[in-house]
Design an enzyme around this catalytic site. Structure first.
Site, short mmCIF file in Angstrom:
data_model
loop_
_atom_site.label_atom_id
_atom_site.label_comp_id
_atom_site.label_asym_id
_atom_site.label_seq_id
_atom_site.Cartn_x
_atom_site.Cartn_y
_atom_site.Cartn_z
N SER A 127 -8.00 -0.62 1.11
CA SER A 127 -8.78 -0.81 2.18
C SER A 127 -9.73 0.53 2.44
O SER A 127 -10.12 1.02 1.67
CB SER A 127 -7.94 -1.50 3.48
OG SER A 127 -9.00 -1.60 4.49
N HIS A 128 -9.39 0.73 3.74
CA HIS A 128 -10.21 1.98 3.98
C HIS A 128 -9.68 3.40 3.90
O HIS A 128 -9.95 4.48 4.26
CB HIS A 128 -10.48 1.86 5.50
CG HIS A 128 -9.20 1.41 6.41
ND1 HIS A 128 -8.69 0.41 6.67
CD2 HIS A 128 -8.40 2.46 7.31
CE1 HIS A 128 -7.72 0.47 7.17
NE2 HIS A 128 -7.55 1.80 7.92
N SER A 133 -10.55 -3.64 14.59
CA SER A 133 -10.64 -2.56 13.64
C SER A 133 -11.95 -2.85 12.73
O SER A 133 -11.78 -2.47 11.40
CB SER A 133 -9.25 -2.40 12.67
OG SER A 133 -9.03 -3.95 12.23
N ASP A 179 -14.49 -5.52 3.62
CA ASP A 179 -14.24 -6.43 4.40
C ASP A 179 -14.58 -5.94 6.06
O ASP A 179 -14.31 -6.76 6.85
CB ASP A 179 -12.88 -6.90 4.32
CG ASP A 179 -11.56 -6.02 4.38
OD1 ASP A 179 -12.19 -4.70 4.66
OD2 ASP A 179 -10.64 -6.46 4.34
N ARG A 180 -14.64 -4.66 6.12
CA ARG A 180 -14.85 -4.02 7.25
C ARG A 180 -16.47 -3.47 7.33
O ARG A 180 -16.93 -3.04 6.36
CB ARG A 180 -14.02 -3.04 7.78
CG ARG A 180 -12.46 -3.65 7.58
CD ARG A 180 -11.40 -2.25 7.79
NE ARG A 180 -10.14 -2.57 7.35
CZ ARG A 180 -9.30 -2.66 8.46
NH1 ARG A 180 -9.57 -2.72 9.66
NH2 ARG A 180 -7.93 -3.14 8.00
N ASP A 212 -13.31 -1.90 0.48
CA ASP A 212 -13.42 -3.10 -0.30
C ASP A 212 -14.24 -4.26 0.32
O ASP A 212 -14.22 -5.37 0.06
CB ASP A 212 -11.90 -3.89 -0.34
CG ASP A 212 -11.13 -4.15 1.16
OD1 ASP A 212 -11.65 -3.25 1.99
OD2 ASP A 212 -10.52 -5.12 1.22
N ARG A 244 0.75 -1.23 0.02
CA ARG A 244 -0.10 -0.12 -0.04
C ARG A 244 0.75 1.29 0.00
O ARG A 244 1.55 1.41 0.87
CB ARG A 244 -0.85 -0.21 1.23
CG ARG A 244 -1.92 1.05 1.33
CD ARG A 244 -2.89 0.96 2.31
NE ARG A 244 -3.43 -0.22 2.56
CZ ARG A 244 -4.24 -0.46 3.83
NH1 ARG A 244 -4.30 0.26 4.87
NH2 ARG A 244 -4.66 -1.66 3.77
N LYS A 269 -12.31 -11.54 6.42
CA LYS A 269 -13.11 -10.83 7.06
C LYS A 269 -14.29 -10.49 6.20
O LYS A 269 -13.69 -10.11 5.01
CB LYS A 269 -12.69 -9.73 8.07
CG LYS A 269 -11.72 -8.74 7.10
CD LYS A 269 -10.99 -7.73 8.28
CE LYS A 269 -10.07 -6.79 7.35
NZ LYS A 269 -8.66 -7.47 7.49
N THR A 282 -2.44 -9.06 14.96
CA THR A 282 -3.30 -8.34 14.17
C THR A 282 -2.79 -8.70 12.86
O THR A 282 -1.77 -8.84 12.12
CB THR A 282 -3.21 -6.83 14.23
OG1 THR A 282 -3.61 -6.47 15.71
CG2 THR A 282 -3.93 -6.14 13.20
#
Length: 567
Positions: free
Chosen positions: A122-123, A383, A297-298, A295, A28, A394, A362
């Site tokens: 991700s976020h 998270s 997953d959260r 994406d 990333r 997740k 994690t």
């Protein structure tokens, strides 16, 4: 007319030193770096593909998807061209390049692919000034384990060339199979563009009682819901599954068009960034609210009037109510997993259910090993990531459907379910403070000095008096994990201070940071007495936070007056 085979080229390149994957095979970085640095993306993709043994790579199938952020389409084209040149036989790609991370995991497992590549950060923010990422999933549909990530990194440091078919063009909008003849290849290279939702939806149908959820959303005692896809990948999934399949009104779903910059907002489902959803829920019109990250997953759960369910409580409540889900009634519950910084609320449930809890570093890759060995049925992280052994990732929408199933079965509001849970198991007051964009050397020395302080014998059994509170240190350590499956040892995964009343302070460097560093402080305090369950978390945790700031000296050493983000 016979087609001319597409040429396979070998391009000379020079290695980069900063392509170490973090977070389970993911790289990333700022989007501008991928765009401006010569061969930056091809180098990493080649390193990733070369990490797969040549015998396993030749003719294999891989899955490719993205969260739709800026630079995704250009990156997918490069991934396709390089996969073809490196001997991959077939790629399965979501229509228009869109596939959520859980959907990629689902498809890999369904078609027994060799792995998958997900283009997501991700976020993190999108757009030209945002971030971009490339993540590798292995054959079980989970994030690459550390051994694979290390192999990718070692290859990247000595890379001198990469293979590519620059003339190969794929139509991402057209469903179905596309075939390409390549030079020096006997069989055609195939690309299959698939519906982004279908295979994942079929999996969910076999997990949940869709009729019960549909009745909750459309029946005489229906609940009004508000779902925010945050202009990420989840828009098509929310529309198709919650609205079309389960009957929620179309206006229940907001921000459902995937945008390259996520509409200018950060696609991070928490109280800091999902402000539109929070305001809507505070009005009292909706009984259930949820938001997803870029994406998929959260997730975040809100009840009526904006009642917030923290991720650790959500995990514990899901664990206590698995009997509401047909999948678990059929498969049983073998064990739970949580990351070390996640609150110990799950442990209370596990003790009552008489199932083991695995405390891991994690990173979802650690749960994958437990699930593959049959030890773990449900797992989660603080998270806002929760999932089960139906996949090896997740899964935000899965968690939302679990919550809707619980609401349907218990016929209570979100707040009533949470408060009943606290009354039975006690409340774990919990908060995380993020100090983002720190100078890496400063963050490193803070953690180094803190480790020396808390692991010194003189720190043991030390007492801290803050106001009327006295906290006695029971034990401290630098968290180390020994995988019960393969015996792999993972060290230095965060610093823990555990007090005699079961309160905890945890300090950890985030592995997802790149140029700048993120230092996180976690505070947890357990309260059994129901009469003490209505306090504000930060008020309860303020003495612990004062201790954390005193011993870390983070404000003095960084010049900060407070954290960047509080969750």
């Amino acid at each position: 007319m016979e087609r001319t085979p597409i040429p396979v080229l070998t391009v000379q390149t020079a290695p980069y030193e900063d392509q170490r994957p973090t977070g389970g095979g993911g790289l990333r970085r700022p989007t501008g770096l991928f765009e401006s640095q010569r061969n930056y993306l091809p180098n990493f993709v080649q390193s990733l593909l070369s990490s797969v043994d040549l015998r396993d790579r030749q003719g294999c199938t891989m899955v490719v998807g993205s969260d739709g952020r800026y630079f995704s389409r250009a990156a997918i084209e490069i991934v396709v061209q390089m996969a073809a040149a490196n001997g991959i036989g077939r790629l399965v790609i979501g229509q228009n390049g869109i596939l959520s991370t859980p959907a990629v995991s689902c498809i890999i497992r369904k078609i027994k692919a060799a792995g998958g590549i997900i283009l997501t950060a991700s976020h993190s923010p999108g757009g030209p000034g945002g971030e971009f990422g490339v993540k590798f999933e292995v054959a079980n549909g989970g994030p690459a384990p550390d051994a694979v990530s290390d192999k990718i990194y070692q290859i990247s440091k000595t890379l001198e060339e990469y293979a590519i078919c620059p003339d190969l063009r794929v139509d991402l909008s057209r469903l179905g199979r596309q075939e390409f003849d390549l030079e020096n290849k006997f069989k055609p290279f195939r690309v299959e563009i698939v519906d982004s939702v279908d295979i994942y939806l079929n999996l969910l149908r076999n997990i949940f009682d869709f009729n019960a959820i549909r009745n909750l959303l459309t029946g005489p005692n229906q609940i009004k819901i508000r779902i925010d896809a945050m202009n990420g990948v989840m828009g098509p999934y929310v529309r198709r599954i919650l609205c079309d399949e389960l009957g929620a009104p179309a206006n229940s779903a907001i921000n459902c068009v995937p945008l390259e910059d996520f509409g200018g907002q950060r696609p991070d489902p928490n109280l800091t960034y999902a402000t539109a959803l929070l305001e809507a829920m505070r009005g009292g019109e909706y009984g259930f609210g949820a938001a997803f990250d870029a994406d998929g997953d959260r997730y975040m759960i809100l009840g009526q009037n904006g009642f917030f369910v923290n991720a650790s409580d959500s995990l514990a409540i899901i664990a206590a109510n698995l009997s509401c889900i047909p999948y678990f009634c059929q498969m049983g519950v073998r064990g739970f997993g949580r990351s070390m910084p996640t609150s110990t609320a799950l442990d209370k449930v596990a003790k009552v259910m008489k199932v083991p809890v695995y405390e891991t570093p994690t990173g979802w890759r650690y749960f994958s090993n437990l699930m593959d060995s049959g030890r773990c049925s449900l797992c989660g992280e603080e998270s806002f990531g929760t999932g089960s052994d139906h996949l090896r990732e997740k899964d935000g929408l899965w968690a939302v459907l679990v919550w809707l199933s619980i609401l349907a079965a218990r016929k209570q509001s979100v707040e009533e379910i949470v408060r009943d849970h606290w009354a039975k198991f006690g409340r774990h007051y919990y908060c995380r403070f993020d100090y983002e964009a720190l100078e890496p050397r400063t963050a490193y020395f803070i953690m180094r000095d803190l480790e020396a302080l808390i692991t010194d014998k003189s720190f043991s059994h030390q007492q801290f008096a803050v106001g009327n509170n006295i906290y006695s240190v029971e034990r401290t350590d630098s968290f180390e994990y020994i995988d019960p499956v393969d015996g792999t040892v993972t060290k230095r995964q965060g610093l823990r201070i555990i007090f005699s009343d079961a309160s905890r302070l945890i300090f950890r460097m985030s592995a997802s940071s790149h140029v700048r560093a993120t230092l996180r402080i976690y505070a947890e305090s357990y309260e059994k007495d129901p009469s003490q369950h209505n306090k504000e978390p930060q008020a309860v945790l303020s003495p612990l936070i004062a201790i954390a700031l005193k011993i870390s000296q983070i404000h003095e050493r960084t010049g900060r007056k407070g954290p960047t983000v509080i969750t």
